[in-house]
Write a protein that holds these residues in place. Structure first.
Motif, short mmCIF file in Angstrom:
data_model
loop_
_atom_site.label_atom_id
_atom_site.label_comp_id
_atom_site.label_asym_id
_atom_site.label_seq_id
_atom_site.Cartn_x
_atom_site.Cartn_y
_atom_site.Cartn_z
N UNK A 195 52.44 44.20 52.95
CA UNK A 195 52.60 43.09 53.89
C UNK A 195 51.33 42.27 53.99
N UNK A 196 50.18 42.96 54.02
CA UNK A 196 48.90 42.25 54.08
C UNK A 196 48.70 41.37 52.85
N UNK A 197 49.04 41.93 51.69
CA UNK A 197 48.88 41.18 50.44
C UNK A 197 49.77 39.95 50.39
N UNK A 198 51.01 40.10 50.89
CA UNK A 198 51.94 38.96 50.89
C UNK A 198 51.45 37.86 51.83
N UNK A 199 50.94 38.28 53.03
CA UNK A 199 50.41 37.30 53.97
C UNK A 199 49.22 36.56 53.36
N UNK A 200 48.34 37.30 52.70
CA UNK A 200 47.16 36.69 52.08
C UNK A 200 47.58 35.70 50.99
N UNK A 201 48.61 36.08 50.22
CA UNK A 201 49.09 35.22 49.14
C UNK A 201 49.51 33.85 49.67
N UNK A 202 50.36 33.84 50.72
CA UNK A 202 50.86 32.56 51.24
C UNK A 202 49.78 31.81 52.02
N UNK A 203 48.90 32.57 52.71
CA UNK A 203 47.81 31.93 53.44
C UNK A 203 46.90 31.18 52.47
N UNK A 204 46.59 31.80 51.33
CA UNK A 204 45.68 31.18 50.37
C UNK A 204 46.30 29.96 49.69
N UNK A 205 47.61 29.90 49.65
CA UNK A 205 48.24 28.72 49.07
C UNK A 205 48.00 27.48 49.93
N UNK A 206 47.90 27.72 51.26
CA UNK A 206 47.66 26.61 52.18
C UNK A 206 46.17 26.39 52.39
N UNK A 207 45.41 27.48 52.45
CA UNK A 207 43.96 27.41 52.69
C UNK A 207 43.23 28.12 51.54
N UNK A 208 43.19 27.50 50.37
CA UNK A 208 42.71 28.19 49.16
C UNK A 208 41.24 28.61 49.20
N UNK A 209 40.41 27.94 50.04
CA UNK A 209 38.97 28.23 50.01
C UNK A 209 38.54 29.25 51.06
N UNK A 210 39.42 29.58 52.01
CA UNK A 210 38.97 30.36 53.17
C UNK A 210 38.49 31.76 52.76
N UNK A 220 34.71 33.27 52.79
CA UNK A 220 34.44 34.43 53.65
C UNK A 220 33.79 35.55 52.83
N UNK A 221 34.32 35.76 51.62
CA UNK A 221 33.76 36.80 50.74
C UNK A 221 32.35 36.45 50.30
N UNK A 222 32.09 35.16 50.13
CA UNK A 222 30.77 34.71 49.66
C UNK A 222 29.67 34.97 50.68
N UNK A 223 30.02 35.26 51.94
CA UNK A 223 29.01 35.52 52.97
C UNK A 223 28.28 36.84 52.73
N UNK A 224 28.81 37.66 51.83
CA UNK A 224 28.18 38.94 51.47
C UNK A 224 28.04 39.85 52.69
N UNK A 225 29.10 39.91 53.51
CA UNK A 225 29.13 40.80 54.66
C UNK A 225 30.05 41.98 54.35
#
Length: 574
Positions: free
Chosen positions: A490-505, A509-514
């Motif tokens: 479920x998490x993966x599916x949510x991330x998939x559709x979220x990234x289609x609308x907000x591709x850079x988020x 977030x990962x680039x912050x190296x946290x």
């Protein structure tokens, strides 16, 4: 001899004959077969279709006087259930097989022949539920079947069950477990000198290594499989292996070797009048030419594959043909043609998926109700709550499926009205993705809710007295069904559709190296969408205080103060 002595002698002879007949009846398993026959006929009696009437007549006329009769009878029953499964009546097939299994399991006088039939049922039930999209239940049947393969007498079943387990784990990308079971099956079949089964095991290992990216190892394994292939009796397997080798050579960029293997496989399929094999071969040749840098040659084979799909009415293969043709047009810089083909492919794919989803949902509802024990109403309150939860979950899933199909239908209509322009296509797709993101949030909520129910039931199970075996078994059954409902990411599916609308988020977030966990990143996405603490708590079935604590921990990981606006900060990353 006197009359009284003759009478006594005849009486003793009759008793001996009766005892021998009874012993023979017990030894041959006729008693169990008679009980199975009565059960199967009872199941088929209400079905008035021509196929059911035909199988009813055949089974009803089966004599059950010897082991040979029983073997013939079980063969007819297997034919009947297999036919039902293939022709869409999976529910009836599963009920019949489960009833037979219950009869044999409860018998105190099982013969080796009965055990053989039980193992056959475990294999068939595992395959049936897997085909219906319920692999968890399929694995349960395979695992239970393996427990009955206690000695070498049943090694053929053990190999079959291990091979099927390997396939299921491979489909779940659990590579190590898949390889473990494939190798177990391979060792048994090689020891028994079963060449055909050994060929199949090597073929499965070839696909597994290919999925892992171990192309050279996959190629070597595929070549080894051919040593065990009976080409005269299984020419289709030879064609399939040649096609598979062609794919592997393409990955190694040895395009000329790949072309030779593809042509060999296609020619074999053509001789067998196997249209699907020929279509698949043509598409792979087209892709090979595309990678090789010859788009014009690729166009010839892709167009021929599409023509064959139209001729043989193969909608499922048509999706692959349209996709390959679109890729060819893209390579030739003919973007408008590629877009038209992609739209056609999407419409056809959605139509097929809608039908499959409707059938699968119907199967789920029917099977869930059919599998409930008759004594469910007399069980504890926890069992009743579980049944209600199952009903609610099924209803929510059905509503979600209908919503999804409506969105898809709306998408197709909008695409059709957009005159296929790239701008309109992009705008419509973005709107659809936003709606699908919302729908995925609802699915996420359902997933979390079902997980909470599972956790509660496990607690109830631990608290029950070990002697309350009926209640414990009922709860385990309900748990298995709920686990099957939650068997998706479920998490993966949510991330998939979220990234289609907000591709850079997520990338920013990962680039912050946290050191953000998966749940931390999901919380960030939910906050970015504008959900408040109470809404997130409702969505994830957590206490408001727990969500507030998670937000504070998130601030610390992101290097923010407690007074900083977390949501505003996250919006700055989008």
């Amino acid at each position: 001899m006197s009359k009284s002595g003759l009478h006594t002698c005849l009486l003793l002879t009759a008793m001996i004959i009766a005892l021998l007949a009874c012993a023979c009846r017990h030894h041959t398993g006729v008693e169990n077969a008679c009980a199975v026959k009565a059960s199967v006929l009872e199941n088929l009696r209400a079905d008035t279709t021509a196929d059911a009437r035909r199988f009813y007549a055949r089974i009803d006329s089966c004599p059950l006087r010897s082991a040979h009769d029983c073997e013939a009878f079980y063969s007819i029953v297997s034919d009947a259930t297999e036919y039902m499964g293939i022709h869409g009546n999976s529910l009836e097939a599963s009920i019949i097989m489960r009833n037979i299994l219950d009869i044999l399991l409860e018998s105190d006088n099982r013969t080796p022949q009965d055990t053989h039939q039980m193992l056959t049922l475990y294999v068939h039930l595992g395959s049936l539920f897997t085909d219906m999209g319920m692999p968890n239940i399929g694995i349960d049947y395979y695992m239970t079947g393996l427990k009955y393969c206690r000695d070498s007498t049943y090694d053929d079943f053990k190999a079959m069950l291990c091979n099927n387990m390997g396939i299921l784990y491979a489909q779940r990308s659990q590579v190590e477990r898949a390889e473990e079971y494939f190798l177990k099956a391979l060792a048994i079949n090689q020891d028994r000198n079963n060449h055909h089964a050994t060929f199949i095991n090597y073929g499965n290992l070839t696909e597994l290594y290919a999925l892992q990216g171990e192309t050279q190892k996959a190629l070597e394994t595929s070549q080894r499989s051919l040593d065990y292939l009976d080409q005269n009796n299984h020419p289709d397997h030879l064609a399939s292996m040649r096609i598979q080798q062609g794919v592997l050579y393409t990955r190694l960029k040895q395009y000329d070797m790949a072309l030779m293997r593809f042509n060999s496989g296609v020619e074999q399929y053509r001789q067998l009048a196997n249209a699907r094999g020929v279509i698949n071969g043509y598409l792979l040749i087209a892709e090979n030419f595309l990678h090789w840098g010859y788009p014009d040659s690729a166009m010839v084979y892709a167009a021929e594959a599409r023509r064959l799909c139209q001729r043989h009415v193969r909608d499922d293969d048509m999706i692959s043909a349209l996709k390959t043709l679109a890729e060819v047009y893209q390579a030739k810089k003919m973007h408008e043609n590629a877009l038209l083909l992609m739209n056609e492919m999407t419409a056809l794919s959605d139509s097929i998926r809608s039908t499959e989803n409707a059938l699968r949902m119907a199967n789920w509802e029917n099977i869930s109700s059919a599998m409930l024990p008759e004594s469910a109403h007399s069980h504890s309150a926890s069992g009743s709550r579980t049944t209600v939860a199952m009903a609610i979950a099924a209803a929510i899933l059905l509503i979600m499926a209908v919503s999804y199909l409506k969105l898809k239908h709306r998408y197709k209509r909008q695409i059709s009205d957009a005159a296929h322009s790239e701008y309109e296509y992009s705008r419509t797709l973005n709107k659809l993705n936003r709606e699908l993101t919302t729908l995925s949030l609802e699915k996420l909520k359902l997933h979390e809710g079902l997980s909470e129910i599972c956790t509660g039931l496990r607690s109830v199970l631990l608290e029950l007295n070990p002697r309350e075996s009926v209640k414990r078994e009922n709860i385990r059954t309900q748990l298995n069904r709920l686990n099957a409902l939650t068997d998706y990411d479920a998490d993966g599916e949510f991330k998939l559709y979220f990234e289609r609308v907000h591709p850079d988020f997520y990338r920013n977030l990962t680039a912050l190296d946290t050191e953000l966990t998966g749940r931390d990143m999901r919380l960030c996405a939910l906050l970015y969408l504008g959900l408040n603490t109470k809404e997130i708590a409702t969505l994830t079935y957590r206490e408001i205080r727990s969500v507030e604590s998670a937000r504070n921990r998130l601030r610390k990981k992101l290097g923010l103060k407690l007074t900083d606006d977390l949501t505003a900060y996250l919006h700055s990353l989008g």
